[in-house]
Design a protein around this motif. Structure first.
Motif, mmCIF file in Angstrom:
data_model
loop_
_atom_site.group_PDB
_atom_site.id
_atom_site.type_symbol
_atom_site.label_atom_id
_atom_site.label_comp_id
_atom_site.label_asym_id
_atom_site.label_seq_id
_atom_site.Cartn_x
_atom_site.Cartn_y
_atom_site.Cartn_z
ATOM 1 N N THR A 1 -1.865 99.383 -10.078
ATOM 2 C CA THR A 1 -1.611 99.829 -11.456
ATOM 3 C C THR A 1 -0.439 99.333 -12.257
ATOM 4 N N TRP B 1 -8.029 98.268 -16.845
ATOM 5 C CA TRP B 1 -7.310 97.589 -17.661
ATOM 6 C C TRP B 1 -8.095 96.246 -18.129
ATOM 7 N N TYR C 1 -11.047 97.525 -20.121
ATOM 8 C CA TYR C 1 -10.603 98.170 -21.485
ATOM 9 C C TYR C 1 -10.352 96.892 -22.498
ATOM 10 N N LEU D 1 -5.895 105.508 -20.364
ATOM 11 C CA LEU D 1 -6.891 104.867 -20.753
ATOM 12 C C LEU D 1 -8.134 105.942 -20.773
ATOM 13 N N HIS E 1 -1.125 89.314 -21.118
ATOM 14 C CA HIS E 1 -0.890 90.524 -20.674
ATOM 15 C C HIS E 1 0.127 91.339 -21.690
ATOM 16 N N SER F 1 -1.956 92.938 -24.544
ATOM 17 C CA SER F 1 -3.348 94.066 -23.983
ATOM 18 C C SER F 1 -2.506 95.320 -23.889
ATOM 19 N N ARG G 1 1.310 98.904 -21.005
ATOM 20 C CA ARG G 1 0.250 97.778 -20.710
ATOM 21 C C ARG G 1 0.427 97.659 -19.128
ATOM 22 N N LEU G 2 -0.387 96.926 -18.411
ATOM 23 C CA LEU G 2 -0.608 96.766 -16.910
ATOM 24 C C LEU G 2 0.659 96.277 -16.372
#
Length: 463
Positions: free
Chosen positions: A147, A160, A163, A196, A436, A439, A449-450
């Motif tokens: 994660t 992610w 999504y 999410l 990245h 997003s 974000r991730l």
């Protein structure tokens, strides 16, 4: 006249496609992805197969040979280099690898005797020897790997990806976890959707039988089942009218509809007997060792799901009767059992994807949550090591036959082209066409974000 007619019919076709979730997310604002971006740049990988090696394989016994360990085998490591605190602080002497390394392929990348089958695919791999993690303990390290955060409750990378890009498959989940028998420390939150929408969480499949529990309807006819679903949909609609849109209600509606569609799709994808005999044999479906057969089924199901448009698939390890890759003692037998379970199926997966023309658009990632120490824990094990370990990637825009980064002469700490977990995530997203840093999801007062506030694309492993 022909131009106008052609444009008109094209518009009609486009309107039809826009109602299809498989196509509607091809640009910004797609309903399926909901991130509002879709791809930001050229897409190299359309799908991901994440081969999660639960417990942390030893880098110096797999893909990162260190001859100096042979020379100083049995010596006190404290007299040779600075020894960091370890998980259990039961440190023994320097421990040479029990396995020999040989160079393979045109690239000449060394692989240990643990992986004779994967060694035949080495020219497909980009081996990253300089991975580091921030956590030396399984649960936190697993959350971090999956994660981007060591804390529980953040969205998994599979969530992610879906999504941001949506799913190309309407009758299977976009994020699937094929459970070989070992759910990692940290539990199913490693596969969760966090903040999410709930529709993006991982769906757990078994590699045998029906794959998913309760997949067969209990109603005598499909018409009666459809009527039940329609009634539930209307009741949920009344609730939405009264209370407004709510993620749990919207997700429940979508999950009901997806489950209805899965009744036909899941038995089809699980029908491994439809595969030619030579393909089943190549994967190891007839292997003497039962864990090999289990992982062979997982890899074969993963390939069949990729063919059907599933976006992100994670495979967990099968039980080998002992511990996962977490060999604090009895390193030789434990690592050999785990390698025997996964080696042949992984090699078959890479070769099968290649021969079907699918590897160039499928990103395969092999990784554990950390590595192992170059000195023993006790007499014949290795403790956790987050300071330098190995992962590899293949397909999906990766530069094949590449070694990137390096650990020191002991295989202990990354010293060249250090790669963090956030960098790995950034690179995976980049290969899928996602920036990245763009997003994001608004939660807790900021854009999440991730990769949190970190992460750089590792250009050295991109073709």
């Amino acid at each position: 006249m022909l131009k106008r007619c052609a444009s008109g019919f094209g518009a009609v076709a486009l309107a039809g496609l826009q109602t299809d979730p498989a196509f509607a997310n091809s640009g910004p604002g797609g309903e399926s992805g909901k991130a509002g971006h879709g791809p930001h740049h050229e897409v190299r990988a359309k799908n991901v197969i994440f081969l999660y090696m639960d417990g942390g394989p030893s880098q110096i016994d797999t893909f990162d040979p260190k001859p100096l360990l042979d020379k100083f085998d049995g010596k006190d490591p404290g007299g040779l280099f600075d020894v960091e605190p370890t998980q259990f602080n039961n440190n023994g002497n320097v421990l040479a690898s029990p396995w020999k390394f040989n160079q393979y392929g045109e690239s000449g990348i060394p692989v240990s005797d643990l992986f004779p089958h994967v060694a035949t695919c080495v020219d497909e791999l980009a081996v990253i020897r300089s991975m580091v993690s921030e956590f030396p303990e399984h649960t936190f390290a697993n959350y971090f790997l999956h994660t981007g955060s060591g804390l529980q409750g953040r969205p998994s990378m599979g969530a992610w990806v879906n999504y941001g890009l949506g799913s190309e498959c309407q009758n299977l989940p976009g994020f699937v976890v094929i459970n070989g028998g070992l759910i990692p420390p940290g539990g199913v939150d490693c596969f969760g959707s966090g903040f999410l929408p709930a529709t993006y969480q991982g769906s757990i499949f078994k590699p045998s039988g029906s794959g998913v529990a309760n997949i067969e309807r209990t109603e005598p006819t499909s018409m009666r089942q459809r009527a039940k679903l329609d009634l539930i949909g209307r009741l949920d609609g009344f609730a939405a009218e009264r209370f407004g849109e709510h993620d749990s209600i919207e997700s429940a509606i979508k999950n009901y509809e997806l489950a209805y569609a899965m009744q036909m799709a899941v038995p089809d994808v699980m029908a491994l007997s439809d595969e030619p005999a030579h393909i089943q044999k190549m994967y190891g479906m007839e292997a003497e060792y039962e864990p090999t057969r289990t992982y062979a089924a997982q890899c074969l199901i993963a390939r069949r799901m990729i063919e059907r448009g599933v976006r992100f698939i994670e495979l967990t390890c099968p039980s080998v009767g002992g511990d996962r890759w977490d060999q604090h003692g009895n390193l030789k037998q434990g690592h050999e059992n785990n390698a025997r379970a996964v080696d042949q199926p992984i090699a078959a997966l890479l070769k099968d994807l290649r021969q079907r023309g699918m590897l160039d658009e499928t990103l395969v990632v092999w990784a554990g949550e950390f590595g192992r120490t170059p000195f023993a824990q006790g007499k014949n094990g290795r403790d956790h090591n987050q300071f330098g370990f190995t992962v590899w990637m293949a397909g999906g825009g990766v530069k094949p036959g590449t070694v990137y980064g390096a650990t020191d002469e002991w295989g202990y700490k990354a010293i060249e082209n250090r790669v963090e977990i956030h960098d790995l995530h950034a690179t995976m997203l980049h290969l899928m066409g996602v920036d990245h840093t763009r997003s994001t999801f608004r939660f807790g007062g900021r854009d999440m974000r991730l990769t949190d506030v970190k992460g750089h694309v590792v250009d050295g492993v991109i073709a």
